[in-house]
Design a protein around this motif. Structure first.
Motif, mmCIF file in Angstrom:
data_model
loop_
_atom_site.group_PDB
_atom_site.id
_atom_site.type_symbol
_atom_site.label_atom_id
_atom_site.label_comp_id
_atom_site.label_asym_id
_atom_site.label_seq_id
_atom_site.Cartn_x
_atom_site.Cartn_y
_atom_site.Cartn_z
ATOM 1 N N ALA A 104 -15.360 4.612 5.489
ATOM 2 C CA ALA A 104 -16.486 5.130 6.308
ATOM 3 C C ALA A 104 -17.485 3.812 6.431
ATOM 4 O O ALA A 104 -17.832 3.325 5.651
ATOM 5 C CB ALA A 104 -17.442 6.064 5.482
ATOM 6 N N ILE A 105 -17.518 3.461 7.675
ATOM 7 C CA ILE A 105 -17.704 2.105 8.150
ATOM 8 C C ILE A 105 -18.757 2.188 9.182
ATOM 9 O O ILE A 105 -18.442 2.744 10.381
ATOM 10 C CB ILE A 105 -16.787 1.230 8.280
ATOM 11 C CG1 ILE A 105 -15.826 0.801 7.110
ATOM 12 C CG2 ILE A 105 -17.338 -0.244 8.827
ATOM 13 C CD1 ILE A 105 -14.577 0.105 7.580
ATOM 14 N N ALA A 106 -19.978 1.463 9.208
ATOM 15 C CA ALA A 106 -20.869 1.383 10.213
ATOM 16 C C ALA A 106 -21.303 0.144 10.629
ATOM 17 O O ALA A 106 -21.567 -0.497 9.696
ATOM 18 C CB ALA A 106 -22.314 2.244 10.024
ATOM 19 N N GLY B 203 -33.042 2.272 9.437
ATOM 20 C CA GLY B 203 -31.810 2.571 10.161
ATOM 21 C C GLY B 203 -30.663 2.663 9.233
ATOM 22 O O GLY B 203 -29.634 3.314 9.440
ATOM 23 N N HIS B 204 -30.648 1.677 8.183
ATOM 24 C CA HIS B 204 -29.581 1.495 7.283
ATOM 25 C C HIS B 204 -29.402 2.777 6.391
ATOM 26 O O HIS B 204 -28.421 3.104 5.966
ATOM 27 C CB HIS B 204 -29.786 0.257 6.377
ATOM 28 C CG HIS B 204 -29.428 -1.125 7.206
ATOM 29 N ND1 HIS B 204 -29.942 -1.437 8.085
ATOM 30 C CD2 HIS B 204 -28.302 -1.832 7.236
ATOM 31 C CE1 HIS B 204 -29.564 -2.595 8.852
ATOM 32 N NE2 HIS B 204 -28.716 -3.008 8.098
ATOM 33 N N VAL B 205 -30.779 3.050 6.040
ATOM 34 C CA VAL B 205 -30.625 4.367 4.903
ATOM 35 C C VAL B 205 -30.034 5.601 5.886
ATOM 36 O O VAL B 205 -29.054 6.342 5.402
ATOM 37 C CB VAL B 205 -32.047 4.719 4.590
ATOM 38 C CG1 VAL B 205 -31.969 5.804 3.692
ATOM 39 C CG2 VAL B 205 -32.407 3.316 3.758
ATOM 40 N N ALA B 206 -30.624 5.805 7.115
ATOM 41 C CA ALA B 206 -29.978 6.657 8.167
ATOM 42 C C ALA B 206 -28.594 6.478 8.358
ATOM 43 O O ALA B 206 -27.671 7.572 8.193
ATOM 44 C CB ALA B 206 -30.844 6.731 9.337
ATOM 45 N N ALA B 207 -27.951 5.381 8.291
ATOM 46 C CA ALA B 207 -26.806 5.239 8.435
ATOM 47 C C ALA B 207 -25.766 5.515 7.327
ATOM 48 O O ALA B 207 -25.082 6.072 7.195
ATOM 49 C CB ALA B 207 -26.524 3.886 8.767
ATOM 50 N N LEU C 17 -22.858 8.111 6.898
ATOM 51 C CA LEU C 17 -21.463 7.987 6.012
ATOM 52 C C LEU C 17 -21.039 8.713 5.157
ATOM 53 O O LEU C 17 -19.880 8.941 4.902
ATOM 54 C CB LEU C 17 -21.229 6.297 5.746
ATOM 55 C CG LEU C 17 -21.719 5.349 7.016
ATOM 56 C CD1 LEU C 17 -21.389 3.828 6.285
ATOM 57 C CD2 LEU C 17 -20.452 5.471 7.891
ATOM 58 N N GLU C 18 -22.141 9.180 4.307
ATOM 59 C CA GLU C 18 -21.832 9.963 3.425
ATOM 60 C C GLU C 18 -21.490 11.424 3.602
ATOM 61 O O GLU C 18 -20.924 12.088 3.048
ATOM 62 C CB GLU C 18 -23.149 10.231 2.310
ATOM 63 C CG GLU C 18 -23.373 8.920 1.604
ATOM 64 C CD GLU C 18 -24.723 8.842 0.779
ATOM 65 O OE1 GLU C 18 -24.901 7.841 0.301
ATOM 66 O OE2 GLU C 18 -25.700 9.698 1.432
ATOM 67 N N ASP D 191 -28.490 10.359 18.045
ATOM 68 C CA ASP D 191 -27.570 11.357 17.720
ATOM 69 C C ASP D 191 -27.093 11.420 16.340
ATOM 70 O O ASP D 191 -26.822 12.354 15.870
ATOM 71 C CB ASP D 191 -26.689 11.471 19.126
ATOM 72 C CG ASP D 191 -27.219 11.524 20.409
ATOM 73 O OD1 ASP D 191 -28.509 12.242 20.572
ATOM 74 O OD2 ASP D 191 -26.718 11.463 21.218
ATOM 75 N N LEU D 192 -26.361 10.251 16.204
ATOM 76 C CA LEU D 192 -25.673 10.296 14.708
ATOM 77 C C LEU D 192 -26.680 10.068 13.712
ATOM 78 O O LEU D 192 -26.173 10.887 12.670
ATOM 79 C CB LEU D 192 -24.668 9.059 14.963
ATOM 80 C CG LEU D 192 -23.655 8.976 15.972
ATOM 81 C CD1 LEU D 192 -22.682 7.704 15.454
ATOM 82 C CD2 LEU D 192 -22.610 10.436 15.584
ATOM 83 N N PHE D 193 -27.611 9.415 13.822
ATOM 84 C CA PHE D 193 -28.532 9.022 12.456
ATOM 85 C C PHE D 193 -29.813 9.829 12.450
ATOM 86 O O PHE D 193 -30.601 9.704 11.618
ATOM 87 C CB PHE D 193 -28.463 7.563 12.432
ATOM 88 C CG PHE D 193 -27.430 6.636 12.449
ATOM 89 C CD1 PHE D 193 -26.124 7.123 12.083
ATOM 90 C CD2 PHE D 193 -27.643 5.394 12.757
ATOM 91 C CE1 PHE D 193 -25.175 6.285 11.984
ATOM 92 C CE2 PHE D 193 -26.560 4.433 12.650
ATOM 93 C CZ PHE D 193 -25.523 4.723 11.954
ATOM 94 N N ALA D 194 -30.080 10.370 13.479
ATOM 95 C CA ALA D 194 -31.525 10.973 13.851
ATOM 96 C C ALA D 194 -32.444 9.818 13.248
ATOM 97 O O ALA D 194 -33.528 9.972 12.927
ATOM 98 C CB ALA D 194 -31.680 12.136 12.776
ATOM 99 N N TRP D 195 -32.296 8.714 13.999
ATOM 100 C CA TRP D 195 -33.141 7.417 13.901
ATOM 101 C C TRP D 195 -33.599 6.901 15.021
ATOM 102 O O TRP D 195 -32.700 6.950 16.236
ATOM 103 C CB TRP D 195 -32.114 6.373 13.062
ATOM 104 C CG TRP D 195 -33.028 5.032 13.001
ATOM 105 C CD1 TRP D 195 -33.834 4.806 12.045
ATOM 106 C CD2 TRP D 195 -33.098 3.957 13.957
ATOM 107 N NE1 TRP D 195 -34.340 3.340 12.295
ATOM 108 C CE2 TRP D 195 -33.970 3.015 13.404
ATOM 109 C CE3 TRP D 195 -32.381 3.710 15.283
ATOM 110 C CZ2 TRP D 195 -34.274 2.012 14.139
ATOM 111 C CZ3 TRP D 195 -32.651 2.738 15.858
ATOM 112 C CH2 TRP D 195 -33.749 1.637 15.357
ATOM 113 N N ARG D 196 -34.676 6.453 15.153
ATOM 114 C CA ARG D 196 -35.445 5.864 16.424
ATOM 115 C C ARG D 196 -36.225 4.666 15.753
ATOM 116 O O ARG D 196 -37.120 5.178 14.691
ATOM 117 C CB ARG D 196 -35.774 6.858 17.389
ATOM 118 C CG ARG D 196 -37.192 7.488 16.989
ATOM 119 C CD ARG D 196 -37.572 8.257 18.000
ATOM 120 N NE ARG D 196 -38.640 8.984 17.849
ATOM 121 C CZ ARG D 196 -40.026 8.588 17.381
ATOM 122 N NH1 ARG D 196 -40.267 7.355 17.820
ATOM 123 N NH2 ARG D 196 -41.011 9.302 17.042
#
Ligand code: NAD
Ligand code: UD1
Length: 346
Positions: free
Chosen positions: A180-182, A251-255, A259-260, A317-322
């Motif tokens: 699982a890679i971002a 954003g990293h925590v959201a990513a 990935l989890e 959309d993917l991370f619910a992050w802005r």
């Protein structure tokens, strides 16, 4: 909150380059999210004082291993002993001009270093990775805003090292689908933690705009050189997507949460989606600091593009992050850090 390696197996996050500018803010975001982490850094571009500062912010001393990511055996040991389940990979070299002069150093540290890390991860069955990529992987002639599927192409060894790693990660995930890679493509991270305890501490003359403005404001440099006043932008100066470093960190925590839930390979922009010119940020910095910033318009910097900003829908959309912090906050936090630490970490 407890730190360190005494938790349940496999849920510690390894933060490579965690004493650096963005990595240290990611450590704060991880701590705020209640995540355990261990930092690996070789101090090539950072100070061990960051650990004391992190301790003051989060309330406990983070685990730290002084090591080079290129030392695969050492990395495998860290992964095993700290029961690492995911890696946030910030470690690398990042100065564009230096990469032109020393390309092999950049390919060794950024590409071969990442390869060694990946082999260690595979050997320890750690298959979750967030990689610090950059908007610099986009080709120069794309329309704005930049979507993640825009044409790729780098124009210097630093940018190519990021692009090579993105390709390497994509190939790996295609061959071994359990990874699982971002790849997070940062636009222009600026600002600092509001405590003024951690921030950006460039060595020598800053290459980037906001650290340079900060040093003019604090009296370390006479005036800002604005690189080009004849671009086809509203005021003729270069336009970029400045994003608060704490937003990037979050954003990293959201990513990681994404990935989890979902293996795969994904590239995601981290920006605000808004372009800001050199003169606009200069004015905002003057407002934040209350100090007039002398400047002169000089020739364009070779290799610069006129404008660059992100399409941010995928992160939403993917991370619910802005990105939540505005330009005023970026400048105010940068200024607070600069005032409290006129020589950075010294
Ligand atoms: P930084 O130099 O402050 O942090 C990088 C950290 O990695 C430093 O603490 C350094 O000592 C460490 N490091 C370097 N090589 C290492 C190695 N071989 N082993 C262990 N540690 C090593 O840089 P930053 O601004 O925090 O950037 C972090 C990452 O984000 C980098 O990969 C960079 O290319 C990428 N990035 C940064 C920006 C930006 O504007 N700052 C933009 C896009 C991408
Ligand atoms: C630079 C790097 C890029 C990297 C990014 C984030 C180059 C050519 N590109 O991009 O690879 O991903 O930083 O770290 O170095 N400016 C001035 N005066 C200055 C400094 C900058 O006018 O003293 C202008 C630039 O021309 C540009 C804007 O400010 O228009 C932002 O510059 P900078 O902070 O260096 O970031 P990027 O050019 O986006």
């Amino acid at each position: 909150m407890a730190s360190g390696a005494n938790g349940s197996s496999g849920d510690t996050v390894l933060v490579t380059g965690g004493l650096g500018y963005i990595g240290s803010h990611a450590c704060v975001a991880l701590a705020e999210a209640g995540r355990r982490f261990v930092i690996v850094d070789n101090l090539a571009n950072s100070s061990p004082r960051v650990l004391d500062r992190l301790q003051r912010i989060v309330g406990w001393r983070p685990d730290f291993v002084e090591a080079d990511i290129g030392d695969g055996a050492r990395m495998a040991r860290v992964l095993r002993e700290h029961r690492v389940g995911a890696v946030m990979h910030f470690a690398g070299s990042k100065a564009v001009g230096e990469s032109v002069a020393l390309p092999l150093d950049y390919y060794r540290n950024n590409v071969a270093g990442t390869l060694a890390l990946l082999e260690a991860m595979r050997a320890q069955a750690v298959r979750r990775l967030i990689f610090s990529s950059s908007a610099t992987v986009y080709a120069a002639d794309n329309a704005m805003p930049l979507r993640e599927d825009a044409a790729l192409g780098a124009s210097n060894p630093y940018g190519r090292s990021k692009l090579f790693v993105e390709h390497m990660l994509r190939d790996l995930q295609a061959a071994e689908p359990e990874w699982a890679i971002a790849c997070l493509r940062y636009f222009n991270p600026v600002g600092a933690h509001p405590s003024a305890l951690i921030g950006e501490s460039p060595r020598g003359i800053p290459n980037n705009l906001v650290p340079y403005i900060a040093q003019v404001a604090v009296g370390r440099r006479e005036r800002l050189s604005v690189f080009g006043g004849d671009y086809g932008t509203a005021d003729g100066t270069g336009v970029r997507d400045y994003v608060h470093v704490l937003d990037v960190a979050e954003g990293h925590v959201a990513a990681l949460r994404h990935l989890e839930r979902a293996p795969g390979w994904v590239a995601v922009n981290l920006g605000t989606g808004q372009g800001v010119s050199v003169l606009e940020i200069l004015r905002e910095y003057e407002r934040a600091s209350g100090i007039p910033i002398p400047f002169q318009v000089v020739q364009r910097r070779p290799g610069d593009i006129a404008q660059c900003w992100a399409e941010v829908a995928r992160a939403r959309d993917l991370f619910a992050w802005r990105a939540r912090r505005d330009l005023g906050e970026m400048c105010a936090d940068s200024w607070r850090w600069q005032q409290a630490n006129p020589d950075g970490y010294g």
